[in-house]
Design a protein around this motif. Sequence first.
Motif: not given
Length: 159
Positions: A96, A90-91, A93-94
């Motif tokens: 860029p 989750a982390r 994936s943020t």
Amino acid sequence: MSDPPTLDAYDRRILQHLTANGRITWSDLAEAIGLSLTPTIRRVRQLEETGYITGYFARLDERQLAGSMSAFVSVTLERQVRSALDAFEARVSTLPEVMSGFLMSGGADYLLRCVVRDLDHYRDLLDLLTKVPGVAHIQSSFALKAFINRPAPLIRLDP
């Protein structure tokens, strides 16, 4: 769940042409594969419905938008429990700079392909990665040259 239909020569040619040029007109596609317009459109729609074609997109120039350096980052977590894996994914994936990420077998838990402008940019990314809860070890390798970078698997024209 049933198996997807077998691709015939026309289907493979459609996929090959759409991979090379997703903006090809229906008539040009029909001409290129040797079918009339209506059967070509019907086949493309069937390839979409059965999941062989999952969407259309513009391929952007990574170098101009993100940077010219590709770093492959192997990440080992302190614990390989579902909650730790989910939190890491989750982390990350943020971020860029992370272009793709894979849960791996073998020595490291994850392999990330990251694109950065330069070593200073990579150092900033590394600082972020080391602060992700549960990260135990990070090892990086930098690509010297890309010699294959396909937008999709090669479509074999013969079965």
